[in-house]
Design a protein around this motif. Structure first.
Motif, mmCIF file in Angstrom:
data_model
loop_
_atom_site.group_PDB
_atom_site.id
_atom_site.type_symbol
_atom_site.label_atom_id
_atom_site.label_comp_id
_atom_site.label_asym_id
_atom_site.label_seq_id
_atom_site.Cartn_x
_atom_site.Cartn_y
_atom_site.Cartn_z
ATOM 1 N N PRO A 1 0.797 -1.232 0.000
ATOM 2 C CA PRO A 1 0.000 0.000 0.000
ATOM 3 C C PRO A 1 0.826 1.277 0.000
ATOM 4 O O PRO A 1 0.289 2.347 -0.281
ATOM 5 C CB PRO A 1 -0.849 -0.120 1.275
ATOM 6 N N ASP A 2 2.112 1.198 0.325
ATOM 7 C CA ASP A 2 2.955 2.389 0.178
ATOM 8 C C ASP A 2 3.052 2.813 -1.281
ATOM 9 O O ASP A 2 3.345 3.971 -1.574
ATOM 10 C CB ASP A 2 4.365 2.109 0.713
ATOM 11 N N ASN A 3 2.856 1.882 -2.189
ATOM 12 C CA ASN A 3 2.900 2.156 -3.628
ATOM 13 C C ASN A 3 1.490 2.237 -4.189
ATOM 14 O O ASN A 3 0.518 1.867 -3.521
ATOM 15 C CB ASN A 3 3.671 1.044 -4.357
ATOM 16 N N SER A 4 1.371 2.736 -5.413
ATOM 17 C CA SER A 4 0.090 2.720 -6.120
ATOM 18 C C SER A 4 -0.061 1.380 -6.837
ATOM 19 O O SER A 4 0.923 0.687 -7.100
ATOM 20 C CB SER A 4 0.017 3.877 -7.114
ATOM 21 N N PHE A 5 -1.287 1.041 -7.157
ATOM 22 C CA PHE A 5 -1.580 -0.250 -7.782
ATOM 23 C C PHE A 5 -1.984 -0.021 -9.234
ATOM 24 O O PHE A 5 -3.029 0.554 -9.509
ATOM 25 C CB PHE A 5 -2.697 -0.949 -6.995
ATOM 26 N N MET A 6 -1.117 -0.451 -10.165
ATOM 27 C CA MET A 6 -1.435 -0.321 -11.583
ATOM 28 C C MET A 6 -2.199 -1.534 -12.088
ATOM 29 O O MET A 6 -3.296 -1.429 -12.623
ATOM 30 C CB MET A 6 -0.139 -0.147 -12.388
ATOM 31 N N PRO B 1 -9.979 11.655 -0.101
ATOM 32 C CA PRO B 1 -10.546 12.656 0.818
ATOM 33 C C PRO B 1 -10.420 12.210 2.269
ATOM 34 O O PRO B 1 -10.462 11.017 2.582
ATOM 35 C CB PRO B 1 -12.019 12.733 0.371
ATOM 36 N N LEU B 2 -10.292 13.185 3.171
ATOM 37 C CA LEU B 2 -10.067 12.876 4.580
ATOM 38 C C LEU B 2 -11.249 12.173 5.232
ATOM 39 O O LEU B 2 -11.112 11.592 6.307
ATOM 40 C CB LEU B 2 -9.751 14.161 5.342
ATOM 41 N N SER B 3 -12.418 12.215 4.576
ATOM 42 C CA SER B 3 -13.569 11.507 5.137
ATOM 43 C C SER B 3 -13.327 10.002 5.198
ATOM 44 O O SER B 3 -13.992 9.286 5.953
ATOM 45 C CB SER B 3 -14.821 11.786 4.288
ATOM 46 N N ALA B 4 -12.370 9.499 4.421
ATOM 47 C CA ALA B 4 -12.068 8.063 4.411
ATOM 48 C C ALA B 4 -11.074 7.661 5.495
ATOM 49 O O ALA B 4 -10.866 6.473 5.735
ATOM 50 C CB ALA B 4 -11.516 7.661 3.046
ATOM 51 N N LEU B 5 -10.458 8.636 6.177
ATOM 52 C CA LEU B 5 -9.409 8.327 7.152
ATOM 53 C C LEU B 5 -9.944 7.614 8.384
ATOM 54 O O LEU B 5 -10.963 8.007 8.958
ATOM 55 C CB LEU B 5 -8.718 9.631 7.580
ATOM 56 N N ARG B 6 -9.217 6.577 8.798
ATOM 57 C CA ARG B 6 -9.462 5.899 10.071
ATOM 58 C C ARG B 6 -8.107 5.731 10.752
ATOM 59 O O ARG B 6 -7.241 5.020 10.258
ATOM 60 C CB ARG B 6 -10.119 4.524 9.860
ATOM 61 N N GLU C 1 -3.217 3.821 4.154
ATOM 62 C CA GLU C 1 -3.170 4.868 3.131
ATOM 63 C C GLU C 1 -2.053 5.873 3.456
ATOM 64 O O GLU C 1 -2.218 6.743 4.328
ATOM 65 C CB GLU C 1 -4.511 5.599 3.042
ATOM 66 N N PRO C 2 -0.902 5.777 2.780
ATOM 67 C CA PRO C 2 0.231 6.661 3.112
ATOM 68 C C PRO C 2 -0.039 8.134 2.858
ATOM 69 O O PRO C 2 0.614 8.986 3.468
ATOM 70 C CB PRO C 2 1.354 6.129 2.215
ATOM 71 N N ALA C 3 -0.992 8.474 1.991
ATOM 72 C CA ALA C 3 -1.289 9.884 1.727
ATOM 73 C C ALA C 3 -1.822 10.591 2.971
ATOM 74 O O ALA C 3 -1.775 11.822 3.065
ATOM 75 C CB ALA C 3 -2.304 10.005 0.583
ATOM 76 N N PHE C 4 -2.338 9.832 3.947
ATOM 77 C CA PHE C 4 -2.899 10.423 5.166
ATOM 78 C C PHE C 4 -1.866 10.640 6.266
ATOM 79 O O PHE C 4 -2.191 11.205 7.314
ATOM 80 C CB PHE C 4 -4.018 9.533 5.713
ATOM 81 N N TYR C 5 -0.647 10.185 6.071
ATOM 82 C CA TYR C 5 0.325 10.283 7.157
ATOM 83 C C TYR C 5 0.557 11.725 7.596
ATOM 84 O O TYR C 5 0.750 11.999 8.789
ATOM 85 C CB TYR C 5 1.652 9.648 6.738
ATOM 86 N N ARG C 6 0.554 12.647 6.681
ATOM 87 C CA ARG C 6 0.860 14.029 7.070
ATOM 88 C C ARG C 6 -0.223 14.614 7.980
ATOM 89 O O ARG C 6 0.024 15.580 8.699
ATOM 90 C CB ARG C 6 1.062 14.912 5.838
ATOM 91 N N CYS D 1 -5.474 4.441 8.186
ATOM 92 C CA CYS D 1 -6.182 3.455 7.365
ATOM 93 C C CYS D 1 -7.329 4.142 6.614
ATOM 94 O O CYS D 1 -7.702 5.272 6.925
ATOM 95 C CB CYS D 1 -6.742 2.338 8.237
ATOM 96 N N ARG D 2 -7.879 3.434 5.652
ATOM 97 C CA ARG D 2 -9.056 3.937 4.924
ATOM 98 C C ARG D 2 -9.920 2.761 4.504
ATOM 99 O O ARG D 2 -9.475 1.606 4.470
ATOM 100 C CB ARG D 2 -8.636 4.734 3.682
ATOM 101 N N ASP D 3 -11.155 3.085 4.131
ATOM 102 C CA ASP D 3 -12.030 2.064 3.573
ATOM 103 C C ASP D 3 -11.663 1.850 2.102
ATOM 104 O O ASP D 3 -10.766 2.512 1.555
ATOM 105 C CB ASP D 3 -13.502 2.471 3.730
#
Length: 792
Positions: free
Chosen positions: A431-436, A685-690, A712-717, A777-779
């Motif tokens: 999950p640190d990477n994107s999935f092609m 979107p941040l609404s998915a953050l857990r 979801e690494p995009a939420f770490y910040r 995490c995210r859904d």
């Protein structure tokens, strides 16, 4: 008399032997002289002063003593020519009683053009006049340059505190400017003035020179934006892919076979996205592993059972980008790569001076290495546009060059300091990477019914095209043979491979369509443990097979298995195909210990009694891949700097005591972003953050999965703040920032809490027995784990 005739005969033969080469020599001298004069005078008669652009040579290069010396040598050569021609002329006019000399005279008259001597004399005179004119022009040019630019080699190296590297860079240029032809391409001629011009106008290590005319710097206007339109015809794409390699032929055959499915998926996506503006991106696809410079080891193996997974994925990536309506350029050679990027000639030491002509570049690790060699410093500037197709994934600890070197994570790959979401994997295992991903062939209702009617319950197909994969598998193959007829597709040239048992019906290497027909009849598709994570098991499951695979005890990784050694990941691979085990599972996928004969035989008996229908996860359909690639292209942005979080004065408006942007979800230990707090721009979107805490020694990958979520690494910040600890009721004696890929994390035993200091090290992977990790995490959407429910 005889002696005289002999002497004349010898002389005549020598003249005849030397005359034609001599004429060639004369022509060559004339041609060289013309080229030299055109080169010398071309820049002088141009509307622009030489040296103003990278495409003209500076006058100083041609204005030195060497040029005048060459002109003098040309005049001397012409004088020698005239003397030899005079000698030959006299020889041709000599009278003799010898019949051979009469023939020589006649031949000379025919060969020697009328007035040749006079013409040579005229050329010599013209050359002398032109030499005078050239010297006058050069003197005027050098005088002008001395006034405007300073005398050659007399520019002072500035000592500007804003450009501290300038003196050392000038010293480097003095010693090494001839090491790459690209410096001369940009006008460097060995003088300090040319070094400073280059280091201030092409690179950025020295301040701009006040006496340079800065208005000549070209203005780069942004490329116009166009709307992307879905395409259902792949004809133009097939032409772009080209020919000449068996790997390219394989990719084109795959594109044609799936063309109808892509067209149908494009129509459905077009109906869904018609109201949205989709910008057409300029995209370069450079398939580095197919270039001759990287060895192109795949093309020779396409027809010999070699691995095809990478080519399957690249064919589907190209088709997806084309169908989505983007402007594609495709490169499978260094020459094409250099041409598309507009790199200067040479060995890659010089940067690009113009804007990057692409919004996105899809490549692989081989291509990334080639781009570094040929883009020089520009790669650092433009690497945010790059997407790396990476089969097995790259974790942040390996991607961060300095951290990897200091902490033992440095490998042959990785260490590029990219945002790890720029790496794109074949399966969503990292999950640190994107999935092609890629696509598997879908079945219509008629085909599904036909498969169910024609299944042969006693038929098994082995996943293994190379004979070496069968070695040492005799024991459990013998068990399987008690229940089923075993079929293989092993490549061989002259005789049956010795590793394949006699009871196996080997069809040899099959074309894709014939393999599909074989899978549609078979009940079982069985793996031997290698290759790891290929596309074939998904294709077999999509054709109604049950996939039986070995469980690894212990799990395979770079720590204990040669195949993974050197790969930039510490991932523990629990079976041959972890995605099939985790995301598909029974009854379509059965994972057992092949070393346990009883467990293996029990699994075979269960398979004989089990009925399954063809199954294909949505994310491996054409529509699923189009949806995912579109979402990434429109929403992932790595070139614009992210605003720091929390922004100034934001935390003072947070509710609670102490204030926090997080709220506890009902009946859960996870935190969510408070709905009454304005959310910064974010995708997902941040609404998915857990937000939750891992167990001690547990990675965020495992912690999120245990809660039915995805890390979801995009939420770490957003969670890398001290309020995250208080929201989870963690007691901290203090909060320190540290460069550590485990952080943000805390230790219960010591009450230590640590935040991440370097954003490149935000990592879902990694665990430490001392720490609990903070996990964002995210859904996710059913059948599309790469996207959250609100991501589209």
């Amino acid at each position: 008399m005889s002696a005289v005739n002999t002497d004349y005969s010898t002389m005549v033969r020598r003249c005849l032997l030397t005359f034609k080469p001599f004429r060639i020599f004369v022509a060559g001298i004339g041609f060289f002289s013309l080229c030299f004069l055109m080169t010398s005078l071309g820049g002088q008669f141009s509307a622009k002063r030489p040296g103003d652009t990278p495409f003209t040579m500076r006058a100083e290069v041609l204005g030195g003593p060497e040029s005048r010396g060459v002109l003098r040598k040309i005049s001397d050569m012409l004088e020698v020519i005239m003397k030899r021609m005079d000698t030959l002329s006299k020889l041709g006019n000599t009278t003799t009683d010898s019949h051979r000399l009469d023939e020589l005279s006649s031949a000379l008259d025919r060969i020697q053009p009328i007035g040749l001597v006079e013409r040579i004399q005229a050329i010599a005179q013209n050359m002398s006049d032109m030499a005078v004119r050239v010297e006058q022009i050069l003197q005027r040019s050098m005088a002008t340059n001395r006034v405007k630019d300073g005398a050659t080699g007399q520019c002072e190296v500035p000592k500007d505190p804003h450009y501290p590297d300038c003196p050392s860079k000038v010293d480097w240029m003095r010693a090494r400017w001839t090491s790459d032809p690209c410096y001369a391409f940009y006008g460097v001629d060995g003088s300090d003035c040319s070094f400073l011009i280059y280091l201030s106008e092409v690179e950025w290590f020295c301040p701009p020179l006040t006496w340079r005319n800065q208005t000549t710097t070209p203005t780069h206007f942004p490329f116009p934006k166009r709307q992307a339109a879905f395409r259902s015809d792949i004809g133009a794409l097939l032409e772009q892919v080209g020919t000449g390699k068996e790997s390219l032929s394989f990719m084109k055959r795959r594109m044609r076979r799936l063309a109808a499915q892509w067209a149908s998926a494009a129509r459905r996506q077009d109906d869904r996205l018609r109201s949205q503006w989709r910008e057409q991106k300029r995209i370069l696809v450079h398939v580095g592993f197919l270039t001759e410079e990287s060895g192109d080891v795949f093309s020779p193996k396409v027809l010999k059972g070699g691995p095809l997974g990478e080519m399957v994925q690249w064919a589907d990536i190209l088709t997806a980008l084309h169908v989505l309506g983007h402007n594609l350029k495709i490169s499978v050679s260094l020459k094409e790569l250099q041409g598309f990027l507009g790199v200067p000639p040479g060995r890659g030491s010089c940067p690009l001076t113009g804007p990057l002509p692409f919004d996105l570049i899809y490549t692989d690790y081989h291509g990334l290495q080639q781009m570094r060699q040929h883009m020089g410093l520009s790669l650092r500037k433009h690497k945010c546009h790059i997407r790396v197709i990476d089969t097995f994934g790259t974790e942040p600890a390996y991607n961060h060059e300095d951290y990897a070197t200091l902490h033992g994570y440095r490998t042959n790959w990785g260490y590029w300091n990219l945002n790890c979401r720029q790496y794109m994997t074949m399966f969503p295992h990292t999950p640190d990477n994107s999935f092609m991903g890629f696509v598997a062939e879908e079945l219509n209702d008629t085909e599904r019914l036909s498969i169910q009617r024609n299944k042969v319950d006693s038929m098994a197909v082995v996943y293994g095209k190379e004979a070496s994969m069968w070695k040492g598998k005799e024991r459990f193959l013998a068990i399987l043979h008690r229940y089923m007829d075993i079929h293989g597709t092993v490549y061989y040239e002259t005789q049956r491979p010795p590793e394949v048992p006699a009871f196996v019906k080997n069809h040899g290497l099959l074309p894709q369509q014939e393999l599909q027909q074989l899978l549609r009849k078979a009940k079982l598709f069985i793996g031997f443990g290698f290759p790891y994570e290929g596309p074939a098991p998904l294709e077999a499951i999509a054709n109604g097979c049950i996939f039986l695979q070995p469980k690894f005890k212990p799990s395979h990784s770079s720590l204990n298995h040669e195949f993974f050694r050197g790969k930039p990941t510490s991932r523990q691979v629990s079976s041959q195909h972890p995605y099939a085990e985790q995301y598909i599972g029974r009854p379509h996928v059965i994972t057992v210990d092949f070393n346990n004969s009883q467990e293996f035989e029990s699994a075979i008996r269960d398979i004989m009694k089990t009925k399954v229908e063809p199954y294909l996860p949505y994310e491996y359909t054409c529509e699923g891949m189009l949806e995912r690639v579109h979402a990434y292209i429109q929403n992932q942005e790595f070139c614009a700097p992210e605003a720091p979080f929390p922004s100034a004065n934001t935390s003072s408006s947070w509710p609670g005591s102490p204030p926090s942007p997080f709220v506890l979800l009902p009946n859960s230990s996870a935190l969510a972003w408070a709905s009454n707090i304005s959310t910064p721009p974010s995708w997902p979107p941040l609404s998915a953050l857990r937000l939750l805490a891992s167990l001690e020694g547990q990675s965020c990958i495992d912690a999120c999965q245990s809660a039915g979520l995805i890390c979801e690494p995009a939420f770490y910040r957003f969670i890398n703040i001290k309020e995250a600890f208080s929201g989870l009721e963690v007691q901290c004696d203090g909060v320190e920032a540290e460069i550590n890929h485990i952080f943000p994390a805390f230790s219960v035993e010591s009450s230590e809490c640590g935040l991440q200091k370097d954003p490149l090290l935000f990592s879902c992977a990694g665990a430490n027995n001392k720490y609990h990790r903070l996990c964002p995490c995210r859904d996710y959407r059913k059948g599309q784990v790469a996207l959250c429910r609100d991501c589209l």
